[in-house]
Write a protein that holds these residues in place. Sequence first.
Motif, PDB file in Angstrom:
ATOM      1  N   SER A 116       9.390   2.609  20.650  1.00  0.00           N
ATOM      2  CA  SER A 116       9.148   1.478  21.699  1.00  0.00           C
ATOM      3  C   SER A 116       9.248   0.036  20.865  1.00  0.00           C
ATOM      4  CB  SER A 116       8.213   1.364  22.668  1.00  0.00           C
ATOM      5  OG  SER A 116       6.929   1.612  21.849  1.00  0.00           O
ATOM      6  N   ASP A 117       8.422  -0.117  19.743  1.00  0.00           N
ATOM      7  CA  ASP A 117       8.584  -1.209  19.000  1.00  0.00           C
ATOM      8  C   ASP A 117      10.013  -1.468  17.957  1.00  0.00           C
ATOM      9  OD1 ASP A 117       8.380   0.507  16.703  1.00  0.00           O
ATOM     10  OD2 ASP A 117       6.257  -0.226  16.284  1.00  0.00           O
ATOM     11  N   TRP A 155       9.162   9.218  21.945  1.00  0.00           N
ATOM     12  CA  TRP A 155       8.129   8.636  21.378  1.00  0.00           C
ATOM     13  C   TRP A 155       6.945   8.302  22.470  1.00  0.00           C
ATOM     14  CZ3 TRP A 155       7.691   7.510  16.269  1.00  0.00           C
ATOM     15  CH2 TRP A 155       8.809   7.551  15.471  1.00  0.00           C
ATOM     16  N   HIS A 156       5.798   8.462  21.929  1.00  0.00           N
ATOM     17  CA  HIS A 156       4.642   7.853  22.822  1.00  0.00           C
ATOM     18  C   HIS A 156       4.837   6.441  23.255  1.00  0.00           C
ATOM     19  CE1 HIS A 156       0.715   6.774  24.254  1.00  0.00           C
ATOM     20  NE2 HIS A 156       0.368   7.772  24.185  1.00  0.00           N
ATOM     21  N   PRO A 157       4.963   5.980  24.481  1.00  0.00           N
ATOM     22  CA  PRO A 157       5.038   4.603  24.691  1.00  0.00           C
ATOM     23  C   PRO A 157       4.412   3.506  24.020  1.00  0.00           C
ATOM     24  CG  PRO A 157       3.696   5.762  26.562  1.00  0.00           C
ATOM     25  CD  PRO A 157       4.179   6.731  25.495  1.00  0.00           C
ATOM     26  N   ARG A 158       3.283   3.727  23.537  1.00  0.00           N
ATOM     27  CA  ARG A 158       2.572   2.655  23.062  1.00  0.00           C
ATOM     28  C   ARG A 158       2.175   2.947  21.419  1.00  0.00           C
ATOM     29  NH1 ARG A 158       1.021   2.401  28.207  1.00  0.00           N
ATOM     30  NH2 ARG A 158      -1.178   3.678  27.534  1.00  0.00           N
ATOM     31  N   GLY A 159       2.891   3.884  20.647  1.00  0.00           N
ATOM     32  CA  GLY A 159       2.375   4.287  19.426  1.00  0.00           C
ATOM     33  C   GLY A 159       3.421   5.045  18.863  1.00  0.00           C
ATOM     34  N   HIS A 160       3.146   5.542  17.403  1.00  0.00           N
ATOM     35  CA  HIS A 160       4.117   6.142  16.598  1.00  0.00           C
ATOM     36  C   HIS A 160       3.699   7.623  16.530  1.00  0.00           C
ATOM     37  CE1 HIS A 160       5.437   2.371  14.048  1.00  0.00           C
ATOM     38  NE2 HIS A 160       6.085   2.677  15.405  1.00  0.00           N
ATOM     39  N   LEU A 161       3.412   8.166  17.892  1.00  0.00           N
ATOM     40  CA  LEU A 161       3.536   9.654  17.822  1.00  0.00           C
ATOM     41  C   LEU A 161       4.633  10.197  18.564  1.00  0.00           C
ATOM     42  CD1 LEU A 161       0.149  10.072  19.873  1.00  0.00           C
ATOM     43  CD2 LEU A 161       0.667   9.983  17.496  1.00  0.00           C
TER      44      LEU A 161
END
Length: 392
Positions: A116-117, A155-161
């Motif tokens: 997301s980033d 991807w996880h919406p708020r992290g690098h998982l």
Amino acid sequence: MNRPAREDDDQGEVFLHESDIIHEVTVDEEDLPDVEDEEHSDSENMGVDEEADDSMHIFTGHTGEIYAVTCSSTHPTLVATGGGDDKGFLWRIGEGDWASELQGHGDSVSSLAFSSDGQQLASGGFDGLVQIWGSSGNLIHRFDGPGGGIEWVRWHPRGHLILAGSEDCTVWMWNADTGAYLNMYSGHGASVTCGDFTPDGKTICTGSDDASLRIWNPKSGENVHVVKGHPYHTEGLTCLAISSDSTLALTGSKDGSVHIVNISTGKVVSSLASHTDSVECIGFAPSSPWAATGGMDCKLIVWDLQHSMPRFICEHEEGVTCVSWIGVSKYIATGSVDGKVRLWDSLSGECVETFRGHSDAIQSLSVSASQDYLVSASLDGTARVFEIEKFR
């Protein structure tokens, strides 16, 4: 040496004498070209222009079919593609001289996703590998473990998982920053064909060729709900979308049905029946209680989810393989087996634009971060960029 032709002074016509005949050849009438066929082929070739190409950029780095395309979530022109030549590429729209090859897969690159980033890209291959790349194309991590090809990566919406579904019935999760294996979700009885985190990041939903939807707790690995049997799908799931408030999962199947599931209860809330062949793609509208589904019955259907009714049925020449809403606008993009990309007005059901250029089926669509461009990937081995600025 050729003999000169003899002319008749009165008629000006040319005649052959027996002395002019060098060799006689017997011709089978079946070998002669048919006059009607010859005239027809000539008329087809005369005055007919080649198929128009509406693209403003063509990426031709692949040497085989392209299966996946994704635009960076932050960079306005950065695009990744993957295909049957076992390669992925990072390239930039409008910069034909820049591309970074993503090497290391031993089989087709089947799925791609940017975090997301926008800092990392995940590629999944039929070799069972998931590779993590920096935005410049540098390899960060390589994950293995699944015993079958990777069907999708998310991807996880708020992290690098990173989450990946495999043909071996399992779903895997890794930390893409540290390279650590985190969890493996087991329970499906066939290939895990679709899946994702909910937008709040608290739940995982996965769909399988075993005709079931499973809802998981990401941390504990617990299988919270299994949705299968009547009144759910009777054949394998092909696609899945989750509502922005993380409450509903919308799933499509080979059986032509679409179902809405309440994620917290695991109950089928509604069934949407209008497709007559496999549903291939699905997407929630970003700013209204609508959804779009596309199928091999050549239809895009825009649904009113509040009433579980079709708003519009938009006909195509051939099957619909992928669908994408254009940002928060009213427009929907579709890719088709006929090689055309179309834009539809979801308020009127009208096709407002048809983009030509591909010579084979569209496999994937992605909208650029700026929403100025729509990128399509095709079995013809090219990715094409179309300008959609006026449809934002």
